[in-house]
Design an enzyme around this catalytic site. Structure first.
Site, PDB file in Angstrom:
ATOM      1  N   GLN A 262      -4.377  -1.353  10.973  1.00  0.00           N
ATOM      2  CA  GLN A 262      -4.052  -2.635  10.826  1.00  0.00           C
ATOM      3  C   GLN A 262      -4.766  -3.781  11.251  1.00  0.00           C
ATOM      4  O   GLN A 262      -3.909  -4.011  12.028  1.00  0.00           O
ATOM      5  CB  GLN A 262      -2.146  -3.280   9.984  1.00  0.00           C
ATOM      6  CG  GLN A 262      -2.315  -4.605   9.282  1.00  0.00           C
ATOM      7  CD  GLN A 262      -2.870  -4.080   7.369  1.00  0.00           C
ATOM      8  OE1 GLN A 262      -2.780  -3.263   7.010  1.00  0.00           O
ATOM      9  NE2 GLN A 262      -3.388  -5.199   7.304  1.00  0.00           N
TER      10      GLN A 262
ATOM     11  N   ASP B 270     -10.858   3.245   6.074  1.00  0.00           N
ATOM     12  CA  ASP B 270     -10.839   1.541   5.118  1.00  0.00           C
ATOM     13  C   ASP B 270     -12.539   1.934   4.764  1.00  0.00           C
ATOM     14  O   ASP B 270     -13.361   0.897   4.538  1.00  0.00           O
ATOM     15  CB  ASP B 270     -10.876   1.149   6.186  1.00  0.00           C
ATOM     16  CG  ASP B 270      -9.075   0.169   5.766  1.00  0.00           C
ATOM     17  OD1 ASP B 270      -9.035   0.194   4.542  1.00  0.00           O
ATOM     18  OD2 ASP B 270      -8.639   0.169   6.724  1.00  0.00           O
TER      19      ASP B 270
ATOM     20  N   LYS C  31       0.814  -1.498   0.163  1.00  0.00           N
ATOM     21  CA  LYS C  31       0.349   0.061   0.068  1.00  0.00           C
ATOM     22  C   LYS C  31       1.079   1.385  -0.338  1.00  0.00           C
ATOM     23  O   LYS C  31       0.903   2.234  -0.474  1.00  0.00           O
ATOM     24  CB  LYS C  31      -1.344   0.098   1.802  1.00  0.00           C
ATOM     25  CG  LYS C  31      -2.109  -1.429   1.046  1.00  0.00           C
ATOM     26  CD  LYS C  31      -2.947  -0.955   2.713  1.00  0.00           C
ATOM     27  CE  LYS C  31      -3.975  -2.123   2.457  1.00  0.00           C
ATOM     28  NZ  LYS C  31      -4.233  -2.430   3.818  1.00  0.00           N
TER      29      LYS C  31
END
Ligand code: NAP
Length: 298
Positions: A98, A121, A54
């Site tokens: 994460q 997200d 990413k």
């Protein structure tokens, strides 16, 4: 029949090029660039690998990225404090925590702490709620990428039967809402679903997000259906999905490959969400627009 390949890598590349151009224009005009921050608890090699991918994508388009690795024994309060400090940093427009987190940490409390406007997200309950009520929201990246890939390939959802295997908050549930918004008829299956093949064989579009290597075979698929493979697994040194590509490619009309299908689209949508959050922040600063999150006052 040999299925057409829905090339997520190619579309993701196109989206990244477009974003790069838009980012350069905004940078020229404002001298500002978007920034995406990652919090990683524990030095897990798999998570580190995902984050490396990413951050590479951020670099490719000129977006700033900030990675902080926190010790495995970090206290929940200390993690929340870290999130608060990222929420307060003006150069950070998107924040990713994460997952998974260690079991002793309350994941809901953590995800709720990320400011909804920096929720790259789309996991904050506020953004989930907006999606539920068909409003514009920051939408979870994987389902958003699936819809974009279908649209790019002129595969209509309206009136079609979409069957989703998996009801996770990351993939299945948000994809249910996005598909409904596109006027599909949607069935969602899970580990307690009985007679699974009855459902899968009635799907015009079958999405596998169950986390079981090569689970979906030709027997699950109606001839001519479109099959989207979300799963990703390392088996005997090879990447495979939740779909048995060899058999399914003989009956499906189109399918996503693993790798090179849904995965790159997820990363492209993460960049898109962060760019959107950045633009919203600029607009807020300019007082130009009243955004739906403004009444939260946080
Ligand atoms: P998850 O949270 O583990 O959820 C799995 C879902 O599959 C659950 O709802 C489970 O049902 C259901 N399930 C399990 N066995 C089943 C069966 N035999 N029949 C029907 N449903 C079954 O998984 P996730 O986070 O959604 O991820 C799914 C897969 O996609 C994983 O391989 C993950 O690595 C991958 N993934 C890939 C990307 C990408 O960008 N490519 C992004 C996210 C995830 P219950 O609810 O009843 O337990």
């Amino acid at each position: 029949m040999t299925a057409k390949i829905l090339d997520g890598r190619q579309l993701a590349g196109k989206i990244k090029q477009e974003l790069k151009g838009r980012l350069e224009t905004v940078k020229r005009e404002t001298n500002r660039v978007p920034g995406l921050a990652y919090l990683l608890v524990d030095d897990d090699p798999v998570s580190k690998h995902y984050i490396a991918g990413k951050t590479k994508a951020c670099n490719e388009i000129g977006m700033n990225s900030f990675v902080e690795v926190l010790p495995a024994n970090i206290l929940e309060e200390a993690l929340l404090y870290k999130i608060d400090s990222l929420n307060a940093r003006p150069e950070v427009h998107g924040i990713i925590v994460q997952l998974p987190l260690p079991e002793r940490i309350n994941v809901h409390r953590v995800l709720e702490r990320v400011h909804p406007k920096k929720d790259a997200d789309g996991f904050h309950p506020y953004n989930r709620g907006l999606l539920f009520s068909s409003h514009t929201a920051i939408v979870p990246c994987t389902p958003k990428g699936i819809i974009a890939l279908l649209k790019e390939n002129q595969i209509p959802l309206e009136g079609k039967h979409v069957v989703i295997l998996g009801r996770s908050l990351v993939v299945g549930r948000p994809l249910l809402m996005l598909s409904l918004n596109e006027n599909a008829t949607v069935t969602i299956c899970h580990s307690k679903t009985e007679n699974l093949k009855t459902f899968t064989r009635s799907a015009d579009i079958l999405v596998a997000a169950i986390g079981k290597p090569k689970f979906v075979t030709a027997e699950h698929v109606k001839p001519g259906a479109v099959v989207i493979d979300v799963g990703i697994h390392q088996v005997e040194g090879k990447l495979v999905g939740d779909v048995d590509a060899d058999s399914v490619s003989q009956v499906a009309s189109a399918m996503t490959p693993v790798p090179g299908g849904v995965g790159p689209m997820t990363v492209a949508m993460l960049l898109t969400n962060t760019f959107q959050a950045f633009q919203n922040a600029l607009a807020d600063e300019a007082g130009a627009t009243l955004k739906p999150t403004s009444h939260l006052g946080r």
